[in-house]
Design a protein around this motif. Structure first.
Motif, PDB file in Angstrom:
ATOM      1  N   ALA A   1       0.843  -1.209   0.000  1.00 35.20           N
ATOM      2  CA  ALA A   1       0.000   0.000   0.000  1.00 35.20           C
ATOM      3  C   ALA A   1       0.874   1.253   0.000  1.00 35.20           C
ATOM      4  O   ALA A   1       0.382   2.359  -0.219  1.00 35.20           O
TER       5      ALA A   1
ATOM      6  N   ARG B   1       4.381  14.271  -8.824  1.00 36.33           N
ATOM      7  CA  ARG B   1       5.561  13.438  -9.106  1.00 36.33           C
ATOM      8  C   ARG B   1       5.273  12.484 -10.268  1.00 36.33           C
ATOM      9  O   ARG B   1       6.165  12.156 -11.048  1.00 36.33           O
TER      10      ARG B   1
ATOM     11  N   ARG C   1      -6.692  -3.921  -6.097  1.00 39.43           N
ATOM     12  CA  ARG C   1      -6.661  -2.466  -6.282  1.00 39.43           C
ATOM     13  C   ARG C   1      -5.725  -2.193  -7.461  1.00 39.43           C
ATOM     14  O   ARG C   1      -4.763  -2.933  -7.680  1.00 39.43           O
ATOM     15  N   LEU C   2      -5.986  -1.081  -8.177  1.00 41.22           N
ATOM     16  CA  LEU C   2      -5.054  -0.687  -9.233  1.00 41.22           C
ATOM     17  C   LEU C   2      -3.799  -0.147  -8.569  1.00 41.22           C
ATOM     18  O   LEU C   2      -3.822   0.913  -7.961  1.00 41.22           O
ATOM     19  N   MET C   3      -2.716  -0.870  -8.669  1.00 40.97           N
ATOM     20  CA  MET C   3      -1.464  -0.444  -8.057  1.00 40.97           C
ATOM     21  C   MET C   3      -0.937   0.793  -8.781  1.00 40.97           C
ATOM     22  O   MET C   3      -1.039   0.897 -10.003  1.00 40.97           O
TER      23      MET C   3
ATOM     24  N   PHE D   1      13.240   3.026  -3.753  1.00 43.30           N
ATOM     25  CA  PHE D   1      12.410   3.994  -3.030  1.00 43.30           C
ATOM     26  C   PHE D   1      13.037   4.266  -1.645  1.00 43.30           C
ATOM     27  O   PHE D   1      13.192   5.391  -1.210  1.00 43.30           O
TER      28      PHE D   1
ATOM     29  N   ARG E   1      -3.775   8.782  -0.253  1.00 39.41           N
ATOM     30  CA  ARG E   1      -4.501   9.271   0.913  1.00 39.41           C
ATOM     31  C   ARG E   1      -4.628  10.808   0.882  1.00 39.41           C
ATOM     32  O   ARG E   1      -5.640  11.352   1.310  1.00 39.41           O
TER      33      ARG E   1
HETATM   34  C1  SDX Z   1       2.854   5.941  -1.694  1.00 43.89           C
HETATM   35  O1  SDX Z   1       1.418   8.785   2.064  1.00 43.89           O
HETATM   36  C2  SDX Z   1       2.265   9.029   1.118  1.00 43.89           C
HETATM   37  O2  SDX Z   1       2.619  10.148   0.862  1.00 43.89           O
HETATM   38  C3  SDX Z   1       2.767   7.806   0.400  1.00 43.89           C
HETATM   39  C4  SDX Z   1       3.676   8.102  -0.791  1.00 43.89           C
HETATM   40  C5  SDX Z   1       5.008   8.679  -0.376  1.00 43.89           C
HETATM   41  O3  SDX Z   1       5.668   9.301  -1.194  1.00 43.89           O
HETATM   42  O4  SDX Z   1       5.440   8.375   0.780  1.00 43.89           O
HETATM   43  O5  SDX Z   1       3.043   9.017  -1.676  1.00 43.89           O
HETATM   44  C6  SDX Z   1       4.009   6.824  -1.562  1.00 43.89           C
HETATM   45  O6  SDX Z   1       2.660   5.106  -0.843  1.00 43.89           O
HETATM   46  C7  SDX Z   1       1.887   6.149  -2.834  1.00 43.89           C
HETATM   47  C8  SDX Z   1       0.695   5.156  -2.761  1.00 43.89           C
HETATM   48  C9  SDX Z   1       1.202   3.823  -3.352  1.00 43.89           C
HETATM   49  N1  SDX Z   1       0.147   2.779  -3.161  1.00 43.89           N
HETATM   50  C10 SDX Z   1      -0.531   2.276  -4.190  1.00 43.89           C
HETATM   51  O7  SDX Z   1      -0.459   2.697  -5.345  1.00 43.89           O
HETATM   52  C11 SDX Z   1      -1.443   1.104  -3.808  1.00 43.89           C
HETATM   53  C12 SDX Z   1      -2.818   1.287  -4.469  1.00 43.89           C
HETATM   54  N2  SDX Z   1      -3.490   2.452  -3.820  1.00 43.89           N
HETATM   55  C13 SDX Z   1      -4.430   2.141  -2.755  1.00 43.89           C
HETATM   56  O8  SDX Z   1      -4.044   1.047  -1.938  1.00 43.89           O
HETATM   57  C14 SDX Z   1      -4.892   3.398  -2.028  1.00 43.89           C
HETATM   58  O9  SDX Z   1      -5.184   4.337  -2.983  1.00 43.89           O
HETATM   59  C15 SDX Z   1      -4.003   4.033  -0.979  1.00 43.89           C
HETATM   60  C16 SDX Z   1      -3.635   3.080   0.075  1.00 43.89           C
HETATM   61  C17 SDX Z   1      -2.797   4.612  -1.607  1.00 43.89           C
HETATM   62  C18 SDX Z   1      -4.781   5.182  -0.351  1.00 43.89           C
HETATM   63  O10 SDX Z   1      -5.919   4.653   0.125  1.00 43.89           O
HETATM   64  P1  SDX Z   1      -6.894   5.500   1.094  1.00 43.89           P
HETATM   65  O11 SDX Z   1      -6.659   6.932   1.002  1.00 43.89           O
HETATM   66  O12 SDX Z   1      -6.842   4.872   2.442  1.00 43.89           O
HETATM   67  O13 SDX Z   1      -8.229   5.334   0.436  1.00 43.89           O
HETATM   68  P2  SDX Z   1      -9.118   4.111   0.644  1.00 43.89           P
HETATM   69  O14 SDX Z   1      -8.281   2.876   0.627  1.00 43.89           O
HETATM   70  O15 SDX Z   1      -9.977   4.359   1.827  1.00 43.89           O
HETATM   71  O16 SDX Z   1      -9.929   4.178  -0.686  1.00 43.89           O
HETATM   72  C19 SDX Z   1     -10.948   5.160  -0.813  1.00 43.89           C
HETATM   73  C20 SDX Z   1     -11.851   4.557  -1.853  1.00 43.89           C
HETATM   74  C21 SDX Z   1     -12.241   3.120  -1.511  1.00 43.89           C
HETATM   75  O17 SDX Z   1     -13.514   2.887  -2.101  1.00 43.89           O
HETATM   76  P3  SDX Z   1     -14.829   2.982  -1.124  1.00 43.89           P
HETATM   77  O18 SDX Z   1     -14.657   1.859  -0.082  1.00 43.89           O
HETATM   78  O19 SDX Z   1     -14.797   4.358  -0.477  1.00 43.89           O
HETATM   79  O20 SDX Z   1     -15.982   2.769  -2.040  1.00 43.89           O
HETATM   80  O21 SDX Z   1     -11.145   4.495  -3.113  1.00 43.89           O
HETATM   81  C22 SDX Z   1     -10.987   3.122  -3.484  1.00 43.89           C
HETATM   82  C23 SDX Z   1     -11.247   2.270  -2.265  1.00 43.89           C
HETATM   83  O22 SDX Z   1     -11.767   1.016  -2.638  1.00 43.89           O
HETATM   84  N3  SDX Z   1      -9.604   3.002  -3.937  1.00 43.89           N
HETATM   85  C24 SDX Z   1      -9.228   2.283  -4.973  1.00 43.89           C
HETATM   86  C25 SDX Z   1      -7.847   2.466  -5.087  1.00 43.89           C
HETATM   87  N4  SDX Z   1      -7.425   3.277  -4.124  1.00 43.89           N
HETATM   88  C26 SDX Z   1      -8.520   3.609  -3.405  1.00 43.89           C
HETATM   89  N5  SDX Z   1      -9.935   1.499  -5.817  1.00 43.89           N
HETATM   90  C27 SDX Z   1      -9.217   0.888  -6.788  1.00 43.89           C
HETATM   91  N6  SDX Z   1      -7.891   1.023  -6.972  1.00 43.89           N
HETATM   92  C28 SDX Z   1      -7.175   1.793  -6.137  1.00 43.89           C
HETATM   93  N7  SDX Z   1      -5.861   1.953  -6.310  1.00 43.89           N
END
Ligand code: SDX
Length: 392
Positions: free
Chosen positions: A228, A279, A264-266, A348, A271
């Protein structure tokens, strides 16, 4: 102080600390390091300039940049006994597991000589970490291949030396490709710091007890490893390879929207960013530059661009404000540079070390040992008596 924003009670209720290092406006897609926009830093600075800015608050003069670089180069070697530490790992260990181990092991080499309340000790610790992380990262890779470790080459740039330690062998001359060197440096800059993300908060929490700074960095590496968080770059490239061709994209978009499917779409979503991660924009441009300069034509880029196009026009992603983040394009560039997928999150961690150190230093400059102690909302049992059990 010219606050970029005025504290509102709502914001303060979620803010865990004050910091002057990085500012993010998630709604506007703004990222500033000490007031400088990330895209301008990526375009005009090198990684050590950005590292200096993050650590000291102002950009270096040419003389300061020269002296800082020289100081880093004086500490790129690791203790010869640390090289034997690797022997305890299986060759096929995940490089992040090894990085957790060896960066934590640095604490054993420098424990007795560090007084974290002493500013000069903190400065040399910052230099040692910044200098040694590329060496350790390259050693993780070399160990996994069975090739010998390559010693740092201090005549090379920070990123050039890293590429040398990763890909050179004792048998052949190795010439650093300037396109790859610049791409590596940009990737390091784009990952250098990001406010109070999970791994930085981990480092700050560990440091708040006065723990050994090398052990605190190991804690940050452990937190970053998760899919995540920093592990998303590795997970994203694996996802793009699993999708394989653009005609399979709708299948994965549907899965990402299916609440019953944990997929989830990586590389998508964030957040804080509810707009395009600034970036990711620079990463996408760098991706095109590097691939065209190297003459690399990978289906991964085609899949990534089509996936982005579809997702950005999909009502679900628009409603949930899901945009590509820093991890979406980075893996394609790292692959083009020749870095194996298993090493993506190590990249990273290497780049984010300066952000972790800058926050660690800032905590002490803010007064040091105020231990982080979050409270909780208790949802467990009310008090009840515990009768002694008649054991069988
Ligand atoms: C980094 O914090 C930072 O700054 C981190 C970072 C840094 O530089 O340090 O920026 C680096 O960690 C970037 C993020 C990398 N992670 C990913 O790409 C993994 C995929 N992304 C998700 O796991 C998610 O988007 C998070 C964890 C990044 C953020 O999630 P949140 O803010 O906790 O949001 P959430 O999980 O509560 O999702 C909100 C909604 C949900 O749907 P509902 O339940 O509200 O209907 O959005 C959906 C989620 O299901 N959702 C996604 C999604 N991300 C959120 N649905 C599909 N694909 C996704 N990637």
């Amino acid at each position: 102080k010219n606050k970029l924003f005025t504290y509102d009670p709502g914001f303060m209720s979620t803010a865990s600390c004050e910091s002057a290092i990085t500012y993010i406006d998630g709604d506007e897609g703004v990222l500033l390091h000490r007031g400088y926009p990330i895209d301008e830093l990526a375009e005009n600075a090198d990684y050590l300039e950005v590292a200096y800015l993050l650590l000291f608050g102002e950009r270096p003069t040419p003389e300061q940049h020269r002296d800082f670089t020289k100081l880093i180069k004086n500490h790129t070697l690791v203790h010869e006994q640390l090289t034997r530490f690797f022997q305890g790992f299986r060759r096929d260990s995940h490089p992040m597991a090894v990085m957790c181990g060896v960066s934590g092991a640095l604490a054993a080499f420098y424990h007795d000589s560090i007084d974290v309340t002493n500013q000069s000790h903190r400065e040399i610790t910052a230099i040692r970490l910044l200098a040694k992380m590329p060496t350790l990262a390259a050693m993780c890779y070399k160990y996994s291949t069975g090739q010998p470790f390559m010693f740092p080459q201090n005549h090379l740039s920070y990123s050039g030396n890293f590429l040398y330690m990763m890909f050179a062998t004792p048998c052949e001359p190795y010439v650093v490709n300037p396109v790859l060197e610049r791409a590596m440096d940009k990737i390091f800059i784009l990952h250098a710091d990001h406010e109070q993300n999970a791994s930085t908060s981990t480092v700050r929490t560990a440091a708040s007890s006065g723990a050994n700074p090398f052990a605190c960095i190991a804690a940050g590496i452990a937190s970053l490893w998760g899919p995540a968080h920093g592990g998303a770059n590795e997970a994203c490239i694996n996802m793009l390879e699993e999708i394989g061709t653009v005609d399979r994209i709708p299948e994965f978009i549907a899965r990402a929207k299916d609440k019953n499917d944990p997929f989830r779409l990586m590389g998508f979503g964030h957040r804080v960013y509810k707009n395009y991660d600034p970036r990711a924009k620079v990463m996408r441009e760098t991706c095109h530059e590097v691939l065209s300069e190297l003459g690399v034509n990978t289906p991964l880029l085609e899949v990534a661009m089509e996936l982005e196009r579809i997702a950005l026009n999909d009502p679900y992603f628009i409603e949930h404000k899901l945009y590509p983040n820093v991890d979406f394009y980075s893996g394609i560039i790292l692959k083009a540079i020749g870095i194996p997928v298993s090493m993506f999150t190590v990249m990273f961690a290497l780049a984010r070390t300066v952000g972790w150190i800058a926050h660690w230093k800032e905590m002490y400059n803010q007064g040091g040992f105020k231990i982080v102690r979050p409270r909780q909302l208790y949802t467990g049992e009310k008090q009840r008596p515990f009768e002694k059990m008649e054991k069988l």
